[in-house]
Design a protein around this motif. Structure first.
Motif, mmCIF file in Angstrom:
data_model
loop_
_atom_site.group_PDB
_atom_site.id
_atom_site.type_symbol
_atom_site.label_atom_id
_atom_site.label_comp_id
_atom_site.label_asym_id
_atom_site.label_seq_id
_atom_site.Cartn_x
_atom_site.Cartn_y
_atom_site.Cartn_z
ATOM 1 N N ALA A 224 -32.330 2.386 -26.718
ATOM 2 C CA ALA A 224 -31.647 1.093 -26.753
ATOM 3 C C ALA A 224 -30.290 1.203 -26.048
ATOM 4 N N HIS A 225 -29.745 0.051 -25.708
ATOM 5 C CA HIS A 225 -28.466 0.045 -24.990
ATOM 6 C C HIS A 225 -27.615 -1.136 -25.450
ATOM 7 N N ILE A 226 -26.423 -0.849 -25.958
ATOM 8 C CA ILE A 226 -25.456 -1.892 -26.296
ATOM 9 C C ILE A 226 -24.355 -1.839 -25.254
ATOM 10 N N SER A 227 -24.246 -2.909 -24.467
ATOM 11 C CA SER A 227 -23.293 -2.943 -23.364
ATOM 12 C C SER A 227 -22.371 -4.144 -23.491
ATOM 13 N N GLY A 228 -21.361 -4.184 -22.617
ATOM 14 C CA GLY A 228 -20.453 -5.316 -22.583
ATOM 15 C C GLY A 228 -21.009 -6.435 -21.709
ATOM 16 N N LYS A 229 -20.219 -7.479 -21.561
ATOM 17 C CA LYS A 229 -20.656 -8.634 -20.783
ATOM 18 C C LYS A 229 -20.755 -8.285 -19.301
ATOM 19 N N LEU A 230 -21.784 -8.811 -18.654
ATOM 20 C CA LEU A 230 -22.039 -8.484 -17.263
ATOM 21 C C LEU A 230 -21.082 -9.165 -16.293
ATOM 22 N N SER A 231 -20.103 -9.885 -16.808
ATOM 23 C CA SER A 231 -19.055 -10.441 -15.960
ATOM 24 C C SER A 231 -18.089 -9.345 -15.509
ATOM 25 N N SER A 232 -18.194 -8.152 -16.113
ATOM 26 C CA SER A 232 -17.319 -7.029 -15.772
ATOM 27 C C SER A 232 -18.080 -5.976 -14.985
ATOM 28 N N ASN A 233 -17.427 -5.419 -13.972
ATOM 29 C CA ASN A 233 -18.041 -4.353 -13.174
ATOM 30 C C ASN A 233 -18.419 -3.137 -14.025
ATOM 31 N N LEU A 234 -17.643 -2.857 -15.072
ATOM 32 C CA LEU A 234 -17.914 -1.698 -15.921
ATOM 33 C C LEU A 234 -19.320 -1.742 -16.484
ATOM 34 N N TYR A 235 -19.671 -2.883 -17.051
ATOM 35 C CA TYR A 235 -20.933 -2.992 -17.777
ATOM 36 C C TYR A 235 -22.108 -3.285 -16.848
ATOM 37 N N GLN A 236 -21.827 -3.898 -15.714
ATOM 38 C CA GLN A 236 -22.867 -4.006 -14.697
ATOM 39 C C GLN A 236 -23.310 -2.608 -14.254
ATOM 40 N N ASP A 237 -22.316 -1.750 -13.975
ATOM 41 C CA ASP A 237 -22.619 -0.427 -13.440
ATOM 42 C C ASP A 237 -23.221 0.502 -14.497
ATOM 43 N N ARG A 238 -22.677 0.475 -15.722
ATOM 44 C CA ARG A 238 -23.211 1.356 -16.771
ATOM 45 C C ARG A 238 -24.643 0.967 -17.133
ATOM 46 N N THR A 239 -24.904 -0.333 -17.174
ATOM 47 C CA THR A 239 -26.264 -0.800 -17.461
ATOM 48 C C THR A 239 -27.205 -0.447 -16.315
ATOM 49 N N ALA A 240 -26.727 -0.580 -15.080
ATOM 50 C CA ALA A 240 -27.555 -0.228 -13.929
ATOM 51 C C ALA A 240 -27.918 1.254 -13.955
ATOM 52 N N GLY A 241 -26.978 2.104 -14.368
ATOM 53 C CA GLY A 241 -27.262 3.525 -14.487
ATOM 54 C C GLY A 241 -28.304 3.804 -15.551
ATOM 55 N N TYR A 242 -28.213 3.091 -16.672
ATOM 56 C CA TYR A 242 -29.201 3.204 -17.763
ATOM 57 C C TYR A 242 -30.588 2.813 -17.268
ATOM 58 N N ARG A 243 -30.673 1.687 -16.580
ATOM 59 C CA ARG A 243 -31.976 1.207 -16.114
ATOM 60 C C ARG A 243 -32.566 2.141 -15.045
ATOM 61 N N LYS A 244 -31.714 2.685 -14.183
ATOM 62 C CA LYS A 244 -32.207 3.596 -13.154
ATOM 63 C C LYS A 244 -32.805 4.850 -13.780
ATOM 64 N N ALA A 245 -32.142 5.395 -14.795
ATOM 65 C CA ALA A 245 -32.655 6.594 -15.462
ATOM 66 C C ALA A 245 -33.979 6.312 -16.148
ATOM 67 N N MET A 246 -34.075 5.167 -16.813
ATOM 68 C CA MET A 246 -35.332 4.800 -17.484
ATOM 69 C C MET A 246 -36.459 4.642 -16.459
ATOM 70 N N GLU A 247 -36.139 4.005 -15.333
ATOM 71 C CA GLU A 247 -37.142 3.791 -14.291
ATOM 72 C C GLU A 247 -37.612 5.120 -13.697
ATOM 73 N N GLN A 248 -36.666 6.002 -13.394
ATOM 74 C CA GLN A 248 -37.030 7.279 -12.785
ATOM 75 C C GLN A 248 -37.928 8.125 -13.693
ATOM 76 N N HIS A 249 -37.721 7.996 -14.999
ATOM 77 C CA HIS A 249 -38.515 8.786 -15.946
ATOM 78 C C HIS A 249 -39.703 7.990 -16.487
ATOM 79 N N LYS A 250 -39.975 6.852 -15.825
ATOM 80 C CA LYS A 250 -41.144 6.029 -16.147
ATOM 81 C C LYS A 250 -41.184 5.625 -17.623
ATOM 82 N N LEU A 251 -40.018 5.243 -18.128
ATOM 83 C CA LEU A 251 -39.909 4.748 -19.499
ATOM 84 C C LEU A 251 -39.614 3.251 -19.449
ATOM 85 N N SER A 252 -40.296 2.495 -20.293
ATOM 86 C CA SER A 252 -40.091 1.045 -20.312
ATOM 87 C C SER A 252 -38.839 0.695 -21.103
ATOM 88 N N VAL A 253 -38.171 -0.363 -20.685
ATOM 89 C CA VAL A 253 -36.986 -0.875 -21.375
ATOM 90 C C VAL A 253 -37.409 -2.027 -22.266
#
Length: 344
Positions: free
Chosen positions: A191-220
């Motif tokens: 699971a992932h608890i992130s901040g609002k996507l209006s901020s670059n911080l949480y856009q990027d941290r969430t994107a990193g989370y999704r990329k790792a899940m995708e690379q390891h073939k895990l569903s979100v």
């Protein structure tokens, strides 16, 4: 003397007369000029203190068009990361002969706009800003940029191209490292608890989370991904929603440590054993994460390195003038580091 009449303040001329030196020498000594002997500087400073001399910084600034003052706007001074960055900036600027005016926007755009105007009117030589969480309007900085005053955004930076310098952490890599770490410990339902996507911080941290899940073939599981204000209360509400069904997460990546601490508190209260039932990692390396039990894994942002880089870039801008627009558009990215502790 009339009660309404202020006592006359001593001036450079009074110090010069007392020490039998020229006013020009006194002025250079007060400005720490390298060509003035150390003994003379010491004598001048002692006499200035003895006479109660108070330098008129505003008048000096008007004469030289420099106030040797830098403005800083942060969302909240109480936030660990910003407190550390501020300390580093102030200490580093002091070595270069600059003072720092620290302002707090309370994460309100209206306050940020007001502070930018106040600092411009105060004739700061430069401005350092960590934006609010709703960084959509930057017109209040146009006056400074248009006047050739360097503006440096750090941590929370504009999402669109803006004619200023950006200094930020590698938040995409931080989110990626955190998620890969949880995957490597055997977790699959992250699971992932992130901040609002209006901020670059949480856009990027969430994107990193999704990329790792995708690379390891895990569903979100999108029901376990939250974009919200990262408060203690919101973290507990998100945990309640995640653990009310039959299928629950086996790991949690929190986009800040405040959320991770609140999630750990919820887990303890509800019989969820960390790290056996739920592995966790936060973000920012708040000192509390190392002393809580179990200690919480996190991502180190190196606020000291951020602060030092800000001052290095700022001194270059003040010395050599504004950067070319194409150079400003490229952000200075500070590396992050995974800190593994008992929660994972």
């Amino acid at each position: 003397m009339s009660k309404d009449k202020k006592p006359q303040e001593n001036t450079i001329l009074d110090i010069a007369e007392a020490l039998k030196l020229s006013p020009a020498t006194i002025s250079r000594a007060l400005n720490n000029h390298p060509h003035v002997k150390e003994k003379t500087k010491s004598d001048v400073l002692k006499m200035a203190a003895q006479l109660g001399y108070r330098r008129n910084q505003m008048a000096s600034g008007l004469r030289s068009n420099k106030t040797h003052t830098v403005g800083l706007i942060v969302p909240r001074i109480s936030m660990f990361f910003h407190a550390e960055v501020i300390t580093t900036i102030q200490n580093s600027l002091h070595k270069h002969g600059y003072n720092l005016i620290i302002c707090q926007s309370n994460d309100l755009l209206s306050m940020e706009q007001e502070l930018a105007e106040i600092l411009y009117s105060s004739r700061v030589d430069a401005l350092i800003v960590a934006c609010t969480l709703q960084p959509t309007d930057f017109s209040h900085f146009d006056k400074l940029v248009g006047s050739g005053i360097p503006v440096i955004f750090y941590d929370r930076v504009p999402l669109n191209t803006y004619n200023a310098t950006f200094i930020k952490g590698d938040d995409f890599r931080g989110g990626y490292l955190a998620t890969v770490h949880l995957i490597e410990t055997g977790c699959k339902r992250i699971a992932h608890i992130s901040g609002k996507l209006s901020s670059n911080l949480y856009q990027d941290r969430t994107a990193g989370y999704r990329k790792a899940m995708e690379q390891h073939k895990l569903s979100v599981n999108e029901e376990w991904v939250f974009h919200q204000e990262l408060t203690h209360e919101n973290a507990r509400e998100a945990m309640t929603r995640m653990f009310e069904g039959e299928t629950v997460p086996d790991a949690l990546f929190c986009a800040n440590d405040v959320t991770a601490i609140a999630a750990l508190e919820f887990a303890k209260e509800n019989g969820i054993v960390v790290p056996d039932d739920l592995k966790m990692i936060g973000y920012s390396n708040d000192p509390r994460t190392s002393i809580i039990s179990p200690s919480i894994s996190t991502i180190e942002q190196h606020p000291d390195k951020v602060g030092k880089r800000i001052v290095e870039v700022l001194m270059d801008l003040l010395k050599n003038g504004p950067e070319k627009p194409e150079v400003k558009a490229r952000p200075h990215v500070i590396p992050v580091e995974l800190i593994r502790r008992m929660s994972s």
